[in-house]
Design a protein around this motif. Structure first.
Motif, PDB file in Angstrom:
ATOM      1  N   LEU A 178       0.828  -1.210   0.000  1.00  0.00           N
ATOM      2  CA  LEU A 178       0.000   0.000   0.000  1.00  0.00           C
ATOM      3  C   LEU A 178       0.860   1.258   0.000  1.00  0.00           C
ATOM      4  O   LEU A 178       0.557   2.234  -0.708  1.00  0.00           O
ATOM      5  N   THR A 179       1.961   1.234   0.754  1.00  0.00           N
ATOM      6  CA  THR A 179       2.844   2.400   0.794  1.00  0.00           C
ATOM      7  C   THR A 179       3.430   2.681  -0.589  1.00  0.00           C
ATOM      8  O   THR A 179       3.493   3.846  -1.030  1.00  0.00           O
ATOM      9  N   ALA A 180       3.846   1.648  -1.278  1.00  0.00           N
ATOM     10  CA  ALA A 180       4.382   1.830  -2.626  1.00  0.00           C
ATOM     11  C   ALA A 180       3.320   2.420  -3.549  1.00  0.00           C
ATOM     12  O   ALA A 180       3.608   3.299  -4.380  1.00  0.00           O
ATOM     13  N   TYR A 181       2.077   1.952  -3.399  1.00  0.00           N
ATOM     14  CA  TYR A 181       0.988   2.475  -4.225  1.00  0.00           C
ATOM     15  C   TYR A 181       0.746   3.960  -3.931  1.00  0.00           C
ATOM     16  O   TYR A 181       0.573   4.776  -4.858  1.00  0.00           O
ATOM     17  N   LEU A 182       0.740   4.318  -2.643  1.00  0.00           N
ATOM     18  CA  LEU A 182       0.501   5.720  -2.276  1.00  0.00           C
ATOM     19  C   LEU A 182       1.643   6.616  -2.757  1.00  0.00           C
ATOM     20  O   LEU A 182       1.409   7.746  -3.203  1.00  0.00           O
ATOM     21  N   ARG A 183       2.890   6.122  -2.676  1.00  0.00           N
ATOM     22  CA  ARG A 183       4.027   6.906  -3.169  1.00  0.00           C
ATOM     23  C   ARG A 183       3.906   7.144  -4.677  1.00  0.00           C
ATOM     24  O   ARG A 183       4.240   8.224  -5.177  1.00  0.00           O
ATOM     25  N   ALA A 184       3.396   6.147  -5.386  1.00  0.00           N
ATOM     26  CA  ALA A 184       3.239   6.302  -6.835  1.00  0.00           C
ATOM     27  C   ALA A 184       2.175   7.336  -7.188  1.00  0.00           C
ATOM     28  O   ALA A 184       2.188   7.880  -8.299  1.00  0.00           O
ATOM     29  N   HIS A 185       1.242   7.600  -6.251  1.00  0.00           N
ATOM     30  CA  HIS A 185       0.164   8.568  -6.502  1.00  0.00           C
ATOM     31  C   HIS A 185       0.236   9.748  -5.532  1.00  0.00           C
ATOM     32  O   HIS A 185      -0.760  10.415  -5.266  1.00  0.00           O
ATOM     33  N   GLU A 186       1.429  10.007  -5.021  1.00  0.00           N
ATOM     34  CA  GLU A 186       1.587  10.996  -3.949  1.00  0.00           C
ATOM     35  C   GLU A 186       1.074  12.373  -4.327  1.00  0.00           C
ATOM     36  O   GLU A 186       0.474  13.076  -3.499  1.00  0.00           O
ATOM     37  N   SER A 187       1.265  12.774  -5.563  1.00  0.00           N
ATOM     38  CA  SER A 187       0.845  14.121  -5.974  1.00  0.00           C
ATOM     39  C   SER A 187      -0.673  14.298  -5.952  1.00  0.00           C
ATOM     40  O   SER A 187      -1.168  15.428  -5.919  1.00  0.00           O
ATOM     41  N   GLU A 188      -1.411  13.216  -5.954  1.00  0.00           N
ATOM     42  CA  GLU A 188      -2.872  13.293  -5.962  1.00  0.00           C
ATOM     43  C   GLU A 188      -3.487  13.228  -4.560  1.00  0.00           C
ATOM     44  O   GLU A 188      -4.701  13.375  -4.398  1.00  0.00           O
ATOM     45  N   LEU A 189      -2.644  13.006  -3.560  1.00  0.00           N
ATOM     46  CA  LEU A 189      -3.133  12.848  -2.198  1.00  0.00           C
ATOM     47  C   LEU A 189      -3.158  14.167  -1.447  1.00  0.00           C
ATOM     48  O   LEU A 189      -2.429  15.107  -1.779  1.00  0.00           O
ATOM     49  N   SER A 190      -3.987  14.230  -0.404  1.00  0.00           N
ATOM     50  CA  SER A 190      -4.015  15.422   0.439  1.00  0.00           C
ATOM     51  C   SER A 190      -2.721  15.529   1.224  1.00  0.00           C
ATOM     52  O   SER A 190      -1.988  14.547   1.416  1.00  0.00           O
TER      53      SER A 190
END
Length: 417
Positions: A178-190
């Motif tokens: 999950l962390t790898a997935y969130l890092r890949a989409h980091e610019s879209e996160l709050s």
């Protein structure tokens, strides 16, 4: 004018009656299933919550009221009930009792969060815990008991969300994915979610930010990655709930703000509460007691907010307090009359009657009006140490008798003739 602090409230007599109703239902439902009541201190060692709840949680990082006790020890007003119950279990050697140990509580808790309707900085919860049983039937029993409590209170529009978190070992592998997935989409996160990717990536499923929610729709789900034993445990919980007729929704995004949960996780919501719809929930915590210094012992529990339940429940008729007797001194300036009236009221209560003493020096006419407001069955007017009049408020009949005969007459409940 001094007012109550923000985020707190006063429980006034009409509200207290509804709370007593909830307390009665909880004692009946949980007591019938073998749960015994426990109460823990309002403040505990801060370390208990740092170790038990989790240092990366919002509760520990932002919401705890902690203070120095004057001797260099950090204490915290309890923000939740499970860790204190587990501390008490270890401290008092309850592991020596025949398992499982089944406990329930109704206590006040404290969190420094933004106050809103039904959510306060000082709030009350009813909770239940089972320690020493790891079978899926324990999970199902607790869920059913909470469902029964909400039904007894008439909570409207309830829905049960159900998930499983597996074991900590499973979650370690999943967190990496999950962390790898969130890092890949980091610019879209709050910004808030980005700041805690490494600390607590699963809380991203709880985010309200629209961009984060879009990202999480395609995120890997822990429920799809359970170990075979955990999957079987969860399947049995679901089968037991199906057999009990308890409807539920599988929710692979369900997370709660506490780190100690393992396996089964659940939450009841109510459509009557709007966006902040949570009423109560909980889950299994099979590693918590070990984390707190005890032996590895299975555990599971839930907590439900009193304020949330009462907001989601319709006004229910509360039985008015029965007043059997109002005792009035016929001469407020006479000490013998005052002593005799005081004694009649005291003896009436000792005899099992609900008896009140007129305390304000009302005139007889006003005292009778007050008796009407109270719904008193009888009024005793004490004339001296030995004589009184007893008035039946329903029939209006009045009888002269000795003060010693007042209580037997009321106990007989006979019409005065």
């Amino acid at each position: 004018m001094i007012q109550a602090p923000k985020g707190t409230y006063d429980v006034l007599p009409p509200d207290a009656a509804r709370r007593e109703l909830l307390l009665g239902h909880a004692a009946r439902i949980l007591g019938a299933a073998g749960y015994e009541r426990i109460e823990t201190p309002a403040f505990e060692a801060t370390e208990l919550f740092a170790r038990g709840v989790g240092e990366a949680t919002d509760i520990v990082q932002k919401e705890m009221y902690s203070f120095d006790d004057g001797g260099g020890r950090s204490l915290t007003l309890r923000p939740e009930g499970t860790a204190p119950v587990c501390r008490a279990y270890i401290e008092h050697g309850m592991h020596k009792l025949p398992p499982p140990v089944k406990l329930w509580y109704l206590s006040s808790f404290f969190r420094a969060e933004n106050p809103q309707k039904g959510r306060y900085r000082q709030f009350w919860q009813v909770g239940a815990e089972v320690i020493g049983a790891d079978g899926p039937e324990t999970d199902a029993e607790l869920i059913v008991l909470l469902a029964e409590l909400l039904e007894a209170m008439g909570v409207k529009g309830t829905r049960l969300r159900l998930a499983s978190l597996g074991t900590p070992e499973t979650r370690v592998e999943y967190r990496q994915e999950l962390t790898a997935y969130l890092r890949a989409h980091e610019s879209e996160l709050s910004e808030e979610v980005r700041a805690r990717i490494d600390l607590n990536p699963m809380r991203a499923f709880d985010a309200s930010d629209a961009g984060t929610r879009r990202v999480m729709e395609a995120a890997p789900k822990l429920l799809e990655r359970l170990a075979p034993d955990d999957a079987e445990h969860f399947a049995t919980v679901r089968a037991l709930l199906d057999a009990a007729g308890v409807a539920y929704e599988l929710d692979p995004t369900l997370v709660r703000g506490l780190d100690y949960y393992t396996r089964t996780l659940f939450e009841f919501t109510s459509d009557a509460l709007g966006a902040q719809s949570g009423v109560g929930g909980g889950g299994r915590y099979d590693r918590l007691i070990e984390q707190l210094g005890g032996q590895r012992t299975a555990g599971i529990g839930w907590a439900a907010g009193l304020e949330r339940i009462l907001l989601a429940a319709p006004e229910q008729p509360v039985m008015s307090r029965v007043v059997d007797l109002l005792v009035v001194g016929g001469d407020r300036d006479s000490r013998p009359v005052a002593l005799a009236a005081f004694e009649v009221a005291r003896e009436a209560r000792r005899a099992g009657l609900a008896a009140q003493l007129e305390l304000t020096g009302r005139s007889l006419k006003s005292a009778l009006k007050h008796a009407d407001r109270l719904g008193a069955r009888y009024v005793a007017i004490v004339h001296d140490g030995e004589h009184a009049s007893l008035k039946d408020m329903e029939s209006g009949e009045q009888k002269e008798l000795t003060t010693a005969a007042v209580i037997p007459e009321v106990l007989r409940g006979s019409r005065l003739t």
